[in-house]
Design a protein around this motif. Sequence first.
Motif, PDB file in Angstrom:
ATOM      1  N   ILE A   1       0.838  -1.205   0.000  1.00  0.00           N
ATOM      2  CA  ILE A   1       0.000   0.000   0.000  1.00  0.00           C
ATOM      3  C   ILE A   1       0.871   1.253   0.000  1.00  0.00           C
ATOM      4  O   ILE A   1       0.631   2.206  -0.740  1.00  0.00           O
ATOM      5  N   ALA A   2       1.899   1.249   0.828  1.00  0.00           N
ATOM      6  CA  ALA A   2       2.718   2.447   1.006  1.00  0.00           C
ATOM      7  C   ALA A   2       3.693   2.688  -0.146  1.00  0.00           C
ATOM      8  O   ALA A   2       3.977   3.840  -0.488  1.00  0.00           O
ATOM      9  N   LEU A   3       4.209   1.609  -0.775  1.00  0.00           N
ATOM     10  CA  LEU A   3       5.342   1.766  -1.687  1.00  0.00           C
ATOM     11  C   LEU A   3       5.058   1.431  -3.156  1.00  0.00           C
ATOM     12  O   LEU A   3       5.841   1.809  -4.026  1.00  0.00           O
ATOM     13  N   SER A   4       3.980   0.724  -3.455  1.00  0.00           N
ATOM     14  CA  SER A   4       3.702   0.356  -4.861  1.00  0.00           C
ATOM     15  C   SER A   4       3.074   1.540  -5.593  1.00  0.00           C
ATOM     16  O   SER A   4       1.914   1.509  -6.010  1.00  0.00           O
ATOM     17  N   LYS A   5       3.868   2.580  -5.780  1.00  0.00           N
ATOM     18  CA  LYS A   5       3.368   3.822  -6.376  1.00  0.00           C
ATOM     19  C   LYS A   5       3.525   3.859  -7.883  1.00  0.00           C
ATOM     20  O   LYS A   5       2.846   4.618  -8.560  1.00  0.00           O
ATOM     21  N   ASP A   6       4.449   3.050  -8.414  1.00  0.00           N
ATOM     22  CA  ASP A   6       4.694   3.024  -9.852  1.00  0.00           C
ATOM     23  C   ASP A   6       5.166   1.632 -10.234  1.00  0.00           C
ATOM     24  O   ASP A   6       5.393   0.767  -9.375  1.00  0.00           O
ATOM     25  N   TRP A   7       5.306   1.388 -11.529  1.00  0.00           N
ATOM     26  CA  TRP A   7       5.620   0.043 -12.034  1.00  0.00           C
ATOM     27  C   TRP A   7       6.983  -0.439 -11.570  1.00  0.00           C
ATOM     28  O   TRP A   7       7.162  -1.614 -11.234  1.00  0.00           O
ATOM     29  N   ASP A   8       7.950   0.448 -11.524  1.00  0.00           N
ATOM     30  CA  ASP A   8       9.294   0.051 -11.106  1.00  0.00           C
ATOM     31  C   ASP A   8       9.289  -0.411  -9.644  1.00  0.00           C
ATOM     32  O   ASP A   8       9.889  -1.438  -9.312  1.00  0.00           O
ATOM     33  N   SER A   9       8.611   0.323  -8.796  1.00  0.00           N
ATOM     34  CA  SER A   9       8.536  -0.056  -7.379  1.00  0.00           C
ATOM     35  C   SER A   9       7.793  -1.382  -7.219  1.00  0.00           C
ATOM     36  O   SER A   9       8.194  -2.246  -6.432  1.00  0.00           O
ATOM     37  N   TYR A  10       6.713  -1.546  -7.968  1.00  0.00           N
ATOM     38  CA  TYR A  10       5.933  -2.784  -7.898  1.00  0.00           C
ATOM     39  C   TYR A  10       6.798  -3.984  -8.255  1.00  0.00           C
ATOM     40  O   TYR A  10       6.789  -5.009  -7.556  1.00  0.00           O
ATOM     41  N   GLN A  11       7.547  -3.885  -9.345  1.00  0.00           N
ATOM     42  CA  GLN A  11       8.370  -5.013  -9.784  1.00  0.00           C
ATOM     43  C   GLN A  11       9.444  -5.359  -8.755  1.00  0.00           C
ATOM     44  O   GLN A  11       9.743  -6.540  -8.522  1.00  0.00           O
ATOM     45  N   LYS A  12       9.997  -4.335  -8.140  1.00  0.00           N
ATOM     46  CA  LYS A  12      11.048  -4.583  -7.148  1.00  0.00           C
ATOM     47  C   LYS A  12      10.487  -5.320  -5.939  1.00  0.00           C
ATOM     48  O   LYS A  12      11.071  -6.302  -5.458  1.00  0.00           O
ATOM     49  N   ILE A  13       9.344  -4.861  -5.440  1.00  0.00           N
ATOM     50  CA  ILE A  13       8.737  -5.517  -4.277  1.00  0.00           C
ATOM     51  C   ILE A  13       8.239  -6.919  -4.647  1.00  0.00           C
ATOM     52  O   ILE A  13       8.284  -7.844  -3.837  1.00  0.00           O
ATOM     53  N   TYR A  14       7.771  -7.080  -5.886  1.00  0.00           N
ATOM     54  CA  TYR A  14       7.299  -8.391  -6.351  1.00  0.00           C
ATOM     55  C   TYR A  14       8.431  -9.420  -6.301  1.00  0.00           C
ATOM     56  O   TYR A  14       8.235 -10.548  -5.837  1.00  0.00           O
ATOM     57  N   ARG A  15       9.610  -9.039  -6.771  1.00  0.00           N
ATOM     58  CA  ARG A  15      10.757  -9.954  -6.727  1.00  0.00           C
ATOM     59  C   ARG A  15      11.097 -10.336  -5.291  1.00  0.00           C
ATOM     60  O   ARG A  15      11.369 -11.496  -4.981  1.00  0.00           O
ATOM     61  N   PHE A  16      11.081  -9.344  -4.429  1.00  0.00           N
ATOM     62  CA  PHE A  16      11.347  -9.598  -3.012  1.00  0.00           C
ATOM     63  C   PHE A  16      10.328 -10.576  -2.439  1.00  0.00           C
ATOM     64  O   PHE A  16      10.676 -11.519  -1.716  1.00  0.00           O
ATOM     65  N   MET A  17       9.054 -10.352  -2.748  1.00  0.00           N
ATOM     66  CA  MET A  17       7.977 -11.210  -2.242  1.00  0.00           C
ATOM     67  C   MET A  17       8.148 -12.653  -2.694  1.00  0.00           C
ATOM     68  O   MET A  17       7.986 -13.599  -1.911  1.00  0.00           O
ATOM     69  N   MET A  18       8.470 -12.875  -3.963  1.00  0.00           N
ATOM     70  CA  MET A  18       8.597 -14.229  -4.491  1.00  0.00           C
ATOM     71  C   MET A  18       9.770 -14.972  -3.855  1.00  0.00           C
ATOM     72  O   MET A  18       9.662 -16.153  -3.506  1.00  0.00           O
ATOM     73  N   ILE A  19      10.887 -14.282  -3.687  1.00  0.00           N
ATOM     74  CA  ILE A  19      12.059 -14.921  -3.071  1.00  0.00           C
ATOM     75  C   ILE A  19      11.783 -15.246  -1.605  1.00  0.00           C
ATOM     76  O   ILE A  19      12.068 -16.351  -1.127  1.00  0.00           O
ATOM     77  N   LEU A  20      11.204 -14.294  -0.890  1.00  0.00           N
ATOM     78  CA  LEU A  20      10.923 -14.503   0.530  1.00  0.00           C
ATOM     79  C   LEU A  20       9.878 -15.603   0.723  1.00  0.00           C
ATOM     80  O   LEU A  20      10.048 -16.499   1.553  1.00  0.00           O
ATOM     81  N   GLY A  21       8.797 -15.552  -0.063  1.00  0.00           N
ATOM     82  CA  GLY A  21       7.752 -16.565   0.057  1.00  0.00           C
ATOM     83  C   GLY A  21       8.264 -17.959  -0.258  1.00  0.00           C
ATOM     84  O   GLY A  21       7.945 -18.928   0.447  1.00  0.00           O
ATOM     85  N   GLY A  22       9.088 -18.074  -1.300  1.00  0.00           N
ATOM     86  CA  GLY A  22       9.651 -19.374  -1.650  1.00  0.00           C
ATOM     87  C   GLY A  22      10.596 -19.906  -0.593  1.00  0.00           C
ATOM     88  O   GLY A  22      10.567 -21.094  -0.248  1.00  0.00           O
ATOM     89  N   SER A  23      11.422 -19.028  -0.042  1.00  0.00           N
ATOM     90  CA  SER A  23      12.387 -19.443   0.987  1.00  0.00           C
ATOM     91  C   SER A  23      11.686 -19.930   2.246  1.00  0.00           C
ATOM     92  O   SER A  23      12.064 -20.950   2.834  1.00  0.00           O
ATOM     93  N   LEU A  24      10.630 -19.221   2.646  1.00  0.00           N
ATOM     94  CA  LEU A  24       9.904 -19.614   3.850  1.00  0.00           C
ATOM     95  C   LEU A  24       9.097 -20.897   3.636  1.00  0.00           C
ATOM     96  O   LEU A  24       8.903 -21.678   4.571  1.00  0.00           O
ATOM     97  N   THR A  25       8.642 -21.121   2.403  1.00  0.00           N
ATOM     98  CA  THR A  25       7.953 -22.376   2.098  1.00  0.00           C
ATOM     99  C   THR A  25       8.907 -23.557   2.214  1.00  0.00           C
ATOM    100  O   THR A  25       8.537 -24.630   2.718  1.00  0.00           O
TER     101      THR A  25
END
Length: 448
Positions: free
Chosen positions: A74-98
Motif C-alpha cells: 500500500i505504502a510503496l507500490s506507487k509506480d511500475w518500477d517499485s511494484y516489480q522490485k517488491i514483487y521480486r522480493f515477495m517471491m524470493i521470501l515466500g519461496g524461501s519460507l515455504t
Amino acid sequence: MRIFKLSPQQKSIIKTWSPLAAAWLLMGVEMPMITAVMARLTNPEISLATHGGIVFPISLIVEAPVIMLLSASIALSKDWDSYQKIYRFMMILGGSLTILHALVAFTPLYDFIAVNILGVPGEIIESGRIGLRYMLPWTWSIAYRRFQQGVMIRFGHSRSVGVGTMVRLSTDVAVLAFGLIVGTIPGYIIGAASQGFSTLAEAIYSGFRVQPILNQQLKPEPKKENLTWKIFYRFYTPLALTSFLGLIWQPIGSAALSRMPSALDSLAAWSVVSGLIFMLRSLGMALNEVVVALLDQPGSSTELKIFTTRLAVILFSIHLIIAATPLSSLWFTYVSGLSPHLVQLSIIGFWIGLPLSVLSVLQSWYQGAILFSRETRGIPESMAIFLFTILFVLIIGVLQNKVIGLYVGFLAFDLANMAQTFWLWLRSRKTISKLKVRDTGIIWQSSY
C-alpha cells in the motif's frame, strides 16, 4: 451526540473500511468454522489441541516475515518500477519460507521443535506432523495475495479484497463439508487442509484480479520515487521484525500452556476462544490499512480519530454483551460444539480477553500513523515490549503451576497488548501532533 453522528467524511471512511473489515471478519470466521468441524469429528480434543497447539502456531511463525507485505505494498507500490522490485522480493521470501516450512514438516527438525521446544503432550505429536504437511501452501499463498491486495487497496479496489476472502472462505467450506460428509478423516487433517488450500485459492484469485489494475492504473503512473533496496529494507525490516515478534508468542504460548495445569484442555479451548475473540478484533485490525491509505489526505486525521473512537466503543460493547449473557454459552456449546467442561473453561477465557477488542482498534490507529511517517522503528519496539510482557507472565504461570493454562495465557495476552498499545501511543504522538496542526481548520475532501 457527535460521536454517533455520521458526517459525509465518516461515510467515506466507512466506504473504505467496510470491505476490508468484511475481509478480516471473514478471515475471523475461518477459525471458528474449522474448530466447529473438528469438534464434531472423531477425537475432537486431540484435533483441537493439535491445530491450536502445533499446526497453527508453527505455520504462523514461519509466515511471519510476509504478513506486512500488505502495508508495504500500500505504502510503496506507487509506480511500475517499485511494484516489480517488491514483487521480486515477495517471491524470493515466500519461496524461501515455504522451503523452511517443508523442512519442519518433513524432517526430524519437527521432532526437535515439538518435543524439545514446545513440549506438547505426546498424544498430539504425530498428528501435528501430518497437519503441518497439509499446511504447506500457506506461507507463499499469503505472501502473494497480501502483496497484490496492497495494490488493490492503493488504487481504490478494496472491495476486491473482500471478494478474495469469499473465495478463500468458500474453499474452506468445501473442504470442511467434505470432511464432515466422509466422517472418517481426522479433524486435524481437515482443518489444516482447509487452511492450506483456501489460502492458495485466494492467492490465485488475487493474481487474476490484479492484472487489469496493473495494466490500466499502475503501469501508466509516472515514476514517483527511486525505490532503492536500501530504502525498501529500511522500511520493511522493522515491519517484518514486528510480525515475527508478534507471532512468536504463539508457539511460546503453546509451550507454556503445555507445562501448566489442564494442558490438553487449555490447548483445545485456546483455538476456540481466540477464534471468537479474533472475529471481534479483526474489525479493528482492518483499520490499520485504512489509516495508512487515507492519512496523506489533508483533513483526514481528525475524522479518522473520531472513527477510531466509535469503533472502539462498539467492539467493546459487543464483546461485553456476548460475555455477560447466555450468548457465550450458546456459542461454545452449539456453534463450537465443545463438551460441557470445555464450555465453562472457554467462557472464563473469553471474559479474561475482554480488553483485546478495544486494544486492536487503538493499535491500528497508532501503528497506521507510524507507518505514515515511515519512521517504523517504533513498531518492532512495541512488539519487543509485547513479547517481553507475555513471556514474563507466562513464565510466572509455569513456575507457579497453580492456575489453568488457558487463563494465564489470556491474562498474559491482555497485559502484553496493553503494554504494546502504550508504546505505540508514545511513538506516534509526534506524528499525530503534526497531523493535528496540518488538519486544523481543514475539512477533509476524500478522494476515495
